[in-house]
Write a protein that holds these residues in place. Structure first.
Motif, PDB file in Angstrom:
ATOM      1  N   LEU A 189     122.711 -63.685  63.646  1.00 19.11           N
ATOM      2  CA  LEU A 189     122.466 -65.121  63.928  1.00 19.11           C
ATOM      3  C   LEU A 189     122.895 -66.213  63.612  1.00 19.11           C
ATOM      4  CD1 LEU A 189     120.742 -67.046  65.266  1.00 19.11           C
ATOM      5  CD2 LEU A 189     118.798 -66.534  63.580  1.00 19.11           C
ATOM      6  N   ALA A 190     123.930 -66.055  62.160  1.00 18.37           N
ATOM      7  CA  ALA A 190     124.523 -67.314  61.256  1.00 18.37           C
ATOM      8  C   ALA A 190     125.815 -67.694  62.239  1.00 18.37           C
ATOM      9  CB  ALA A 190     124.543 -67.280  60.510  1.00 18.37           C
ATOM     10  N   ALA A 191     126.588 -65.941  62.406  1.00 20.71           N
ATOM     11  CA  ALA A 191     127.866 -66.325  62.845  1.00 20.71           C
ATOM     12  C   ALA A 191     127.883 -66.423  64.452  1.00 20.71           C
ATOM     13  CB  ALA A 191     128.446 -64.847  63.072  1.00 20.71           C
ATOM     14  N   SER A 192     126.714 -66.357  65.526  1.00 22.18           N
ATOM     15  CA  SER A 192     126.663 -67.082  66.723  1.00 22.18           C
ATOM     16  C   SER A 192     126.109 -68.426  66.592  1.00 22.18           C
ATOM     17  CB  SER A 192     125.595 -66.278  67.617  1.00 22.18           C
ATOM     18  OG  SER A 192     125.266 -64.332  67.121  1.00 22.18           O
ATOM     19  N   ARG A 193     125.884 -68.796  65.874  1.00 21.43           N
ATOM     20  CA  ARG A 193     125.248 -70.294  66.047  1.00 21.43           C
ATOM     21  C   ARG A 193     126.225 -70.857  65.515  1.00 21.43           C
ATOM     22  NH1 ARG A 193     120.189 -70.001  67.764  1.00 21.43           N
ATOM     23  NH2 ARG A 193     119.481 -68.569  69.576  1.00 21.43           N
ATOM     24  N   TRP A 194     126.466 -71.205  64.339  1.00 18.69           N
ATOM     25  CA  TRP A 194     127.010 -71.672  63.198  1.00 18.69           C
ATOM     26  C   TRP A 194     129.271 -72.135  63.587  1.00 18.69           C
ATOM     27  CZ3 TRP A 194     125.534 -75.031  60.029  1.00 18.69           C
ATOM     28  CH2 TRP A 194     126.579 -75.458  59.453  1.00 18.69           C
ATOM     29  N   ASP A 195     129.277 -73.217  64.066  1.00 21.68           N
ATOM     30  CA  ASP A 195     130.445 -72.948  64.900  1.00 21.68           C
ATOM     31  C   ASP A 195     131.456 -73.117  63.518  1.00 21.68           C
ATOM     32  OD1 ASP A 195     129.712 -73.850  66.938  1.00 21.68           O
ATOM     33  OD2 ASP A 195     129.803 -76.428  66.074  1.00 21.68           O
ATOM     34  N   GLY A 196     131.243 -73.146  62.334  1.00 18.69           N
ATOM     35  CA  GLY A 196     132.236 -73.217  61.157  1.00 18.69           C
ATOM     36  C   GLY A 196     132.322 -71.477  60.505  1.00 18.69           C
ATOM     37  N   VAL A 197     133.394 -71.309  59.818  1.00 19.81           N
ATOM     38  CA  VAL A 197     133.448 -70.176  58.996  1.00 19.81           C
ATOM     39  C   VAL A 197     132.292 -69.428  58.262  1.00 19.81           C
ATOM     40  CG1 VAL A 197     134.384 -68.671  57.148  1.00 19.81           C
ATOM     41  CG2 VAL A 197     136.105 -69.888  59.239  1.00 19.81           C
ATOM     42  N   VAL A 198     131.010 -68.234  58.744  1.00 23.70           N
ATOM     43  CA  VAL A 198     130.461 -68.010  57.719  1.00 23.70           C
ATOM     44  C   VAL A 198     130.750 -66.926  56.398  1.00 23.70           C
ATOM     45  CG1 VAL A 198     128.212 -66.581  57.833  1.00 23.70           C
ATOM     46  CG2 VAL A 198     129.074 -67.938  59.353  1.00 23.70           C
ATOM     47  N   LEU A 199     130.535 -67.384  55.127  1.00 27.42           N
ATOM     48  CA  LEU A 199     130.964 -67.120  53.824  1.00 27.42           C
ATOM     49  C   LEU A 199     129.718 -65.886  53.382  1.00 27.42           C
ATOM     50  CD1 LEU A 199     132.591 -70.058  52.538  1.00 27.42           C
ATOM     51  CD2 LEU A 199     133.798 -68.250  53.811  1.00 27.42           C
ATOM     52  N   VAL A 200     130.170 -64.359  53.033  1.00 27.76           N
ATOM     53  CA  VAL A 200     129.118 -63.676  52.604  1.00 27.76           C
ATOM     54  C   VAL A 200     129.304 -63.169  51.346  1.00 27.76           C
ATOM     55  CG1 VAL A 200     127.965 -61.607  53.110  1.00 27.76           C
ATOM     56  CG2 VAL A 200     128.334 -63.387  54.862  1.00 27.76           C
ATOM     57  N   PRO A 201     128.983 -62.842  49.827  1.00 22.58           N
ATOM     58  CA  PRO A 201     129.099 -62.720  48.806  1.00 22.58           C
ATOM     59  C   PRO A 201     128.018 -61.487  48.475  1.00 22.58           C
ATOM     60  CG  PRO A 201     127.994 -65.067  48.814  1.00 22.58           C
ATOM     61  CD  PRO A 201     127.947 -65.062  50.046  1.00 22.58           C
ATOM     62  N   MET A 202     128.651 -59.898  48.649  1.00 24.66           N
ATOM     63  CA  MET A 202     127.668 -59.328  48.383  1.00 24.66           C
ATOM     64  C   MET A 202     128.199 -58.517  48.116  1.00 24.66           C
ATOM     65  SD  MET A 202     124.861 -58.970  48.611  1.00 24.66           S
ATOM     66  CE  MET A 202     123.853 -57.325  47.956  1.00 24.66           C
ATOM     67  N   THR A 203     127.756 -57.794  46.663  1.00 24.52           N
ATOM     68  CA  THR A 203     128.210 -55.855  47.008  1.00 24.52           C
ATOM     69  C   THR A 203     127.925 -54.538  47.927  1.00 24.52           C
ATOM     70  OG1 THR A 203     128.316 -57.211  44.659  1.00 24.52           O
ATOM     71  CG2 THR A 203     128.453 -54.248  45.355  1.00 24.52           C
ATOM     72  N   VAL A 204     128.899 -53.921  47.845  1.00 26.49           N
ATOM     73  CA  VAL A 204     128.424 -52.837  49.494  1.00 26.49           C
ATOM     74  C   VAL A 204     129.300 -52.295  48.588  1.00 26.49           C
ATOM     75  CG1 VAL A 204     127.956 -51.924  51.298  1.00 26.49           C
ATOM     76  CG2 VAL A 204     126.586 -54.687  50.883  1.00 26.49           C
ATOM     77  N   VAL A 205     128.405 -51.046  48.446  1.00 25.85           N
ATOM     78  CA  VAL A 205     129.812 -50.212  48.082  1.00 25.85           C
ATOM     79  C   VAL A 205     129.550 -48.230  48.772  1.00 25.85           C
ATOM     80  CG1 VAL A 205     130.015 -51.121  45.535  1.00 25.85           C
ATOM     81  CG2 VAL A 205     128.686 -48.837  45.717  1.00 25.85           C
ATOM     82  N   GLU A 206     128.537 -48.232  49.614  1.00 28.85           N
ATOM     83  CA  GLU A 206     128.314 -47.332  50.109  1.00 28.85           C
ATOM     84  C   GLU A 206     128.688 -47.271  51.892  1.00 28.85           C
ATOM     85  OE1 GLU A 206     127.027 -44.365  48.758  1.00 28.85           O
ATOM     86  OE2 GLU A 206     126.566 -45.430  46.985  1.00 28.85           O
ATOM     87  N   PRO A 207     129.695 -46.533  51.658  1.00 31.35           N
ATOM     88  CA  PRO A 207     130.665 -46.331  53.140  1.00 31.35           C
ATOM     89  C   PRO A 207     129.605 -46.787  53.992  1.00 31.35           C
ATOM     90  CG  PRO A 207     131.725 -44.818  51.874  1.00 31.35           C
ATOM     91  CD  PRO A 207     130.376 -45.220  50.812  1.00 31.35           C
ATOM     92  N   GLU A 208     128.111 -46.204  54.421  1.00 29.31           N
ATOM     93  CA  GLU A 208     127.411 -46.244  55.011  1.00 29.31           C
ATOM     94  C   GLU A 208     126.735 -46.971  55.514  1.00 29.31           C
ATOM     95  OE1 GLU A 208     122.871 -44.018  56.377  1.00 29.31           O
ATOM     96  OE2 GLU A 208     124.142 -42.995  54.349  1.00 29.31           O
ATOM     97  N   PHE A 209     126.512 -47.915  54.649  1.00 32.89           N
ATOM     98  CA  PHE A 209     126.116 -49.126  53.910  1.00 32.89           C
ATOM     99  C   PHE A 209     126.948 -49.663  54.570  1.00 32.89           C
ATOM    100  CE2 PHE A 209     122.637 -47.975  50.322  1.00 32.89           C
ATOM    101  CZ  PHE A 209     122.038 -46.984  51.306  1.00 32.89           C
ATOM    102  N   LEU A 210     128.104 -49.758  54.456  1.00 31.03           N
ATOM    103  CA  LEU A 210     128.803 -50.780  54.730  1.00 31.03           C
ATOM    104  C   LEU A 210     129.182 -51.200  55.942  1.00 31.03           C
ATOM    105  CD1 LEU A 210     131.642 -52.966  53.893  1.00 31.03           C
ATOM    106  CD2 LEU A 210     133.614 -50.830  54.252  1.00 31.03           C
ATOM    107  N   ASP A 211     128.835 -49.988  56.861  1.00 35.25           N
ATOM    108  CA  ASP A 211     128.805 -49.686  58.085  1.00 35.25           C
ATOM    109  C   ASP A 211     127.916 -50.267  59.125  1.00 35.25           C
ATOM    110  OD1 ASP A 211     130.380 -48.101  61.026  1.00 35.25           O
ATOM    111  OD2 ASP A 211     128.281 -47.227  60.484  1.00 35.25           O
ATOM    112  N   GLN A 212     126.939 -50.380  58.350  1.00 37.29           N
ATOM    113  CA  GLN A 212     125.547 -50.645  59.306  1.00 37.29           C
ATOM    114  C   GLN A 212     125.191 -51.943  58.627  1.00 37.29           C
ATOM    115  OE1 GLN A 212     122.512 -48.486  57.348  1.00 37.29           O
ATOM    116  NE2 GLN A 212     122.787 -46.726  57.839  1.00 37.29           N
ATOM    117  N   THR A 213     126.419 -52.291  58.155  1.00 40.70           N
ATOM    118  CA  THR A 213     126.331 -53.993  58.275  1.00 40.70           C
ATOM    119  C   THR A 213     127.562 -54.634  58.200  1.00 40.70           C
ATOM    120  OG1 THR A 213     127.248 -53.907  55.584  1.00 40.70           O
ATOM    121  CG2 THR A 213     124.838 -54.088  55.913  1.00 40.70           C
TER     122      THR A 213
END
Length: 209
Positions: free
Chosen positions: A67-91
């Motif tokens: 939703l944010a990336a679709s509706r916001w005109d600027g760059v969306v910055l996302v600070p988040m630790t994700v270390v499981e490859p499966e979880f990275l793929d699902q996000t």
């Protein structure tokens, strides 16, 4: 563009995201941790664990950032630790499958550097108090306990691009990330103002759940 800033706990993700935000007009910081905190607060204390293990968190993060990336005109910055490859793929992977331009950067440093940063920010005690209810040994910091695990996972090719931060300040790290992503930043703040901004960011993001 959506810029996902990954890294170990204490790796400088939040500080980097907010430095980019200050120097990248029109950008916005969207922190998936808020989704996790909301899920924790909705559950009985005895059912709270690592919220990333909940499929609801991964689906919710993908939906909210879509939703944010679709509706916001600027760059969306996302600070988040994700270390499981499966979880990275699902996000991150799911957002790419939905057609978004997602740039993923993992901030790396030595285990010694990460531990020092955690202690300097006094996050060790704060995170220990926050996670003691979720199965950690009494007084043990979840963040400190997972330093090696996070770094080992994040060095994998699927977590590139990598930016090594041991000898870099926050402004320099932000500039490296901007270079990887191909965006231009405004000039740095002066040293005093920059230090005040970073301290304020740190204080705002120490959370006791």
């Amino acid at each position: 563009m959506l810029v996902w800033i990954n890294g170990p706990f204490g790796g400088g993700k939040t500080q980097t995201a907010h430095e980019l935000h200050r120097r990248l007009p029109g950008s916005v910081v969207c922190d998936p941790e808020h989704v996790g905190i909301g899920l924790h607060r909705t559950l009985p204390a005895s059912l709270r664990g690592d919220y990333q293990d909940l499929p609801t968190w991964r689906r919710g993060v993908a939906e909210v950032l879509d939703l944010a990336a679709s509706r916001w005109d600027g760059v969306v910055l996302v600070p988040m630790t994700v270390v499981e490859p499966e979880f990275l793929d699902q996000t991150v992977g799911e957002l790419r499958r939905r057609g978004h331009d997602v740039r993923h950067v993992a901030l790396l440093a030595s285990a010694t550097t990460v531990r020092r940063r955690l202690r300097e920010r006094s996050l060790g005690r704060a995170l220990a108090a926050a996670t003691a209810r979720s199965g950690c040994a009494p007084g043990e910091s979840f963040a400190l306990a997972r330093v090696e695990h996070c770094l080992d996972r994040l060095r994998g090719a699927e977590f590139a691009e990598h930016v090594t931060t041991d000898d870099l300040g926050v402004a320099q790290v932000a500039e490296r990330v901007a270079g990887v992503c191909g965006v231009d930043l405004l000039p740095r703040s002066g040293p005093v103002r920059g230090a005040v901004q970073r301290r304020w960011t740190a204080l705002r993001h120490v959370r006791l759940r």
